[in-house]
Write a protein that holds these residues in place. Structure first.
Motif, PDB file in Angstrom:
ATOM      1  N   ILE A 396      -4.527  -6.909  -0.574  1.00 11.14           N
ATOM      2  CA  ILE A 396      -4.057  -5.574  -0.137  1.00 11.14           C
ATOM      3  C   ILE A 396      -5.212  -4.591  -0.084  1.00 11.14           C
ATOM      4  O   ILE A 396      -5.333  -3.791   0.866  1.00 11.14           O
ATOM      5  N   ARG A 400      -6.441  -2.613   3.011  1.00 11.02           N
ATOM      6  CA  ARG A 400      -6.550  -1.140   3.000  1.00 11.02           C
ATOM      7  C   ARG A 400      -7.957  -0.699   3.426  1.00 11.02           C
ATOM      8  O   ARG A 400      -8.126   0.296   4.128  1.00 11.02           O
ATOM      9  N   ARG A 403      -8.084  -1.002   6.937  1.00  8.70           N
ATOM     10  CA  ARG A 403      -7.287   0.063   7.546  1.00  8.70           C
ATOM     11  C   ARG A 403      -8.027   1.390   7.502  1.00  8.70           C
ATOM     12  O   ARG A 403      -8.005   2.160   8.471  1.00  8.70           O
ATOM     13  N   HIS A 469      -4.922   8.583   0.036  1.00  8.22           N
ATOM     14  CA  HIS A 469      -4.953   8.023  -1.316  1.00  8.22           C
ATOM     15  C   HIS A 469      -5.490   9.001  -2.353  1.00  8.22           C
ATOM     16  O   HIS A 469      -5.970   8.598  -3.404  1.00  8.22           O
ATOM     17  N   ASP A 738       5.853  -2.965  -5.608  1.00  9.37           N
ATOM     18  CA  ASP A 738       4.761  -2.815  -4.646  1.00  9.37           C
ATOM     19  C   ASP A 738       3.488  -3.536  -5.077  1.00  9.37           C
ATOM     20  O   ASP A 738       2.494  -3.544  -4.356  1.00  9.37           O
ATOM     21  N   SER A 758       7.232   3.408  -2.733  1.00  7.57           N
ATOM     22  CA  SER A 758       6.079   3.191  -3.603  1.00  7.57           C
ATOM     23  C   SER A 758       5.242   4.460  -3.688  1.00  7.57           C
ATOM     24  O   SER A 758       4.991   5.106  -2.654  1.00  7.57           O
ATOM     25  N   THR A 761       1.873   3.251  -1.589  1.00  8.10           N
ATOM     26  CA  THR A 761       1.941   2.904  -0.161  1.00  8.10           C
ATOM     27  C   THR A 761       2.996   3.696   0.601  1.00  8.10           C
ATOM     28  O   THR A 761       3.019   3.641   1.828  1.00  8.10           O
ATOM     29  N   ASN A 762       3.888   4.394  -0.141  1.00  2.00           N
ATOM     30  CA  ASN A 762       4.985   5.148   0.473  1.00  2.00           C
ATOM     31  C   ASN A 762       5.924   4.239   1.257  1.00  2.00           C
ATOM     32  O   ASN A 762       6.647   4.686   2.131  1.00  2.00           O
TER      33      ASN A 762
END
Length: 792
Positions: A396, A400, A403, A469, A738, A758, A761-762
């Motif tokens: 993840i 991220r 991303r 974040h 999450d 979460s 991560t929402n």
């Protein structure tokens, strides 16, 4: 054949212990090489029915009481039992038993013959003293048993530990030892009274016969002798009865009477009768003297009997007392036995309980073992899950990172078009961003009520949000009743043009929604810490120690002094109070709530207000009180008065430093009196006090302490140990759906507020199960232990 297997040997012993032991010794020597069983025949006497043995001799049993007779019988029985015990002990390992024989009216020599027939005794060893009580005497009784015993019985007579043999020659019985020497003789003879009766009969016949003859002196003498015999016949009869009642043997009778024969002539018989009459006279005279002596003896016996009666009464009294004592002892013994039985029952009950407890313990041990195995299996499974989740987290994080790279490229492309629109860079080379309404709404979940931190009194609301974040605070102004667009832009321009470590920094704004993005202050305002309300969560209800309060004073004064420079346009706060002093994650104080307008010249009234407000803030930090009173009352108290009202929650204040701080606060409140007293003077004075405080405490004590907990250096704490919500080192980390770990209190509060997404991560959570992260907790504890053992 009988000697080869003797079997049972019956041994008849009397009351003479020495003779009985000698007889048993002969038996043991005789059959020493054979396996035999000794049966001891013992005749018990009932002499106590007639006589009682006392220290004065043998007395009639009728002269003693029944209790005394019973005591004497018990004594005699104990004596007999002791004697029999010695007989059995003397036999040693030889199997021995006792055959008691009660003495009855039947002579003992006849009883022993019947006993031989009843038990079919094949071997009988008899001591001489055994037949001592026989009416025939020991010797005659032995010959009686010898004559009348069955042929299958072998008789052994022991005298003084030696074997004697019984032999009959003519009418005379001889008792010889093992060398052939005669030990005793026995003749068959009539009793003395029978012999005397024959003589009397013959004498009477001669008298009758001589009455027909002529008269002569001889006949006259015979008649006179006969008359004399008739006169003394009763006394002779009594004397003979006494002789017959005595226990002397028949062998003691005068042997001269046995020499009389029926073939003597009449003259010799008369002459001999005269001699015997003379001897009878002498005997009668002797018996008379003995009778007188017996009278004297009877008188002495009566005296002795009286004495014995007295002693018997004393003995009976002692016996009764002893009986009473024995009864009491018996009662005590019975009570003791009852207590013992109760104790034994209690012990048995305790044993049963103990067995039950042991069984329960065994059952619990089995269950514990099963649960331990299950726990180990669950932990191993959990470790596997944690390992898998760590791998997932790594993936993840990588996603991220990719991303973020893509987002940065997109932002770069967007900003490339806006480069031409940028006119200048701010003087302090500080930049801030203008966010779109969508970004602001996404960060605040469309201004969700659960994210609202507080409502301002100037038509503003503050929300906690996350942008890229990073946790931020977004302050939204009401578009109707709040600032106008011109004033909003002026405020943004003013806040964006200043940067200071102790001023809350602006990170961006949104003109469309009239929002300003500030850095997030994790510990809230000083108002919440000093004067907590019920709605404040327990996590924020913390105490500031005096070192932290002094540091807050110095930091706030540093921020104000930055706003009050004399070489440029001054900026005045105008509303400094505990609610506008915010604390970040590490309790660093920063001033918030600046007035948007800047002054083109130095306004002394504004300076006095800021200094006075700062003095009041110092008083609140010193005393822990809100102080709604007028400032003049505080000034009246003076520095000593404030020192007496120090906040105990802050710990033990150093008295000299507290007095100096109270003096600085009083000067700030009396700034009108001290015309040259500015915020810069306050900062310099506080720096001096702070240096003194630093000299008092050790380097380890410079760490901020909140609620008894030392704040960690942010550069030393691994980010994985920090809670994403509280931004503190986790004590009880739990894994959420999450894949991230949160402090249990923080995630429970997040879920309790109605969130189903979460915090990181929402994204929507698949479930709301919370799993303890033991691996992460052990790593945090190990890290903390290593830090605690490191030297300062």
């Amino acid at each position: 054949m009988m000697d080869a297997k003797p079997g049972k040997v019956y041994v008849a012993v009397g009351n003479n212990l020495v003779d009985g032991l000698a007889t048993l010794e002969w038996v043991l020597k005789k059959w020493s090489s054979h396996s035999i069983t000794i049966v001891i025949i013992h005749a018990t006497t009932n002499i106590l029915n007639q006589f009682v043995y006392t220290p004065l001799g043998k007395l009639p049993a009728s002269s003693a009481r029944d209790e005394s007779l019973e005591a004497f019988r018990m004594y005699e029985q104990e004596k007999i039992n002791n004697q029999l015990s010695q007989y059995i002990a003397f036999c040693g390992k030889i199997k021995t038993r006792i055959l008691p024989m009660e003495k009855t009216d039947e002579p003992i020599h006849e009883q022993i013959v019947e006993l031989i027939s009843s038990f079919r005794i094949t071997k009988l060893v008899m001591g001489m003293t055994f037949l001592k009580s026989s009416s025939r005497g020991s010797i005659s009784g032995s010959f009686y048993v010898h004559r009348h015993k069955p042929d299958y019985c072998e008789l052994f007579v022991i005298c003084g530990g030696k074997l004697v043999s019984l032999r009959e020659v003519n009418d005379e019985g001889l008792m010889e030892d093992d060398q052939g020497n005669t030990v005793a003789r026995m003749r068959e003879k009539a009793p003395f009274i029978c012999c005397l009766g024959k003589v009397l009969f013959e004498n009477s016949f001669d008298g009758r016969y001589s009455s027909f003859s002529s008269s002569s002196p001889t006949n006259k003498d015979s008649v006179d002798s006969h008359n004399q015999w008739e006169n003394n016949f009763q006394e002779l009869e009594k004397y003979f009865q006494e002789l017959l009642s005595s226990k002397s043997d028949d062998e003691d009778c005068p042997r001269e009477l046995n020499k009389l024969t029926l073939h003597q002539n009449r003259a010799n018989k008369i002459e001999d009768l005269r001699v015997k009459l003379n001897e009878a006279h002498e005997t009668i005279e002797l018996m008379r003297r003995k009778a007188k002596e017996n009278v004297k003896r009877q008188e002495k016996a009566r005296w002795a009997l009286n004495l014995c009666s007295q002693q018997t009464e004393e003995f009976e009294a002692r016996t009764n007392e002893e009986i009473t004592n024995r009864m009491e002892i018996k009662k005590d013994l019975d009570r003791a036995k009852e207590n013992i039985y109760e104790i034994i029952s209690d012990i048995e009950e305790s044993k049963s309980r103990l067995r039950s407890i042991i069984e329960l313990q065994s059952e619990l041990s089995n269950k514990l073992q099963i649960s331990t195995i299950a726990k180990s299996s669950a932990e191993s499974q959990l470790e596997k899950e944690v390992t898998m989740r760590v791998d997932m987290l790594r993936q993840i994080e990588e996603l991220r990172r990719q991303r973020d790279v893509i987002h940065r490229r997109i932002e770069f492309c967007r900003e490339k078009d806006a480069i031409g629109m940028a006119t200048r860079i701010t003087e302090l080379t500080c930049s801030y961003k203008e966010y779109t309404a969508e970004e602001i709404r996404f960060a605040t979940d469309n201004f969700a009520e659960r994210l609202r931190l507080k409502s301002g009194n100037n038509w503003t609301n503050v929300y906690r949000a996350r942008i890229k974040h990073t946790t931020v605070a977004i302050k939204r102004f009401d578009s109707v009743n709040s600032l106008s667009p011109e004033l909003f832009q002026a405020k943004v321009k003013l806040l964006g043009s200043i940067r200071h470590p102790h001023l809350v920094a602006m990170m961006g704004f949104s003109s469309e929604l009239r929002c300003i993005v500030f850095e997030y202050m994790h510990h809230g305002s000083l108002q919440d810490i000093l004067f907590p309300s019920k709605r404040i969560s327990p996590r924020r209800n913390r105490a500031l120690y005096w070192q932290d309060r002094l540091r807050v004073m110095s930091q706030v004064s540093s921020g104000l002094s930055f706003l009050h420079p004399a070489d440029r346009k001054p900026i005045f706060h105008g509303n400094l109070n505990p609610s506008n002093v915010l604390l970040d994650r590490y309790l660093v104080a920063k001033v918030h709530g600046l007035n948007p307008k800047a002054h083109a010249f130095f306004d002394e009234s504004e300076v006095i207000k800021d200094v006075t407000d700062f003095g009041l803030l110092m008083v609140q930090l010193l005393t822990g009180r809100s102080w709604a009173r007028p400032v003049e009352e505080i000034v009246t108290l003076g520095s000593l008065g404030l020192v007496g009202m120090l906040d105990e929650v802050a710990g033990s204040w150093p008295s000299d430093l507290a007095e100096e701080l109270a003096g600085i606060a009083i000067k700030c409140l009396s700034v009108k009196v001290y015309s040259n007293w500015s915020i810069a003077s306050v900062m310099r004075a506080l720096d001096v006090v702070k240096r003194k405080a630093d000299d008092l405490v050790s380097p380890g004590d410079h760490l901020a302490i909140v609620g008894g907990k030392q704040m960690e250096d942010p550069e030393d704490v691994p980010r994985v140990f920090l809670c994403p919500i509280f931004q503190e080192v986790m004590k009880n980390p739990h894994i959420v759906a999450d894949g991230f770990s949160y402090e249990l209190e923080a995630i429970q509060e997040w879920l309790r507020m109605g969130h189903n997404t979460s915090p990181m991560t929402n994204l929507s959570l698949k479930h709301k199960n919370l799993i303890p992260n033991h691996t992460l907790r052990s790593l945090i504890l190990e890290w903390q232990n290593k830090r605690s053992t490191q030297p300062p």
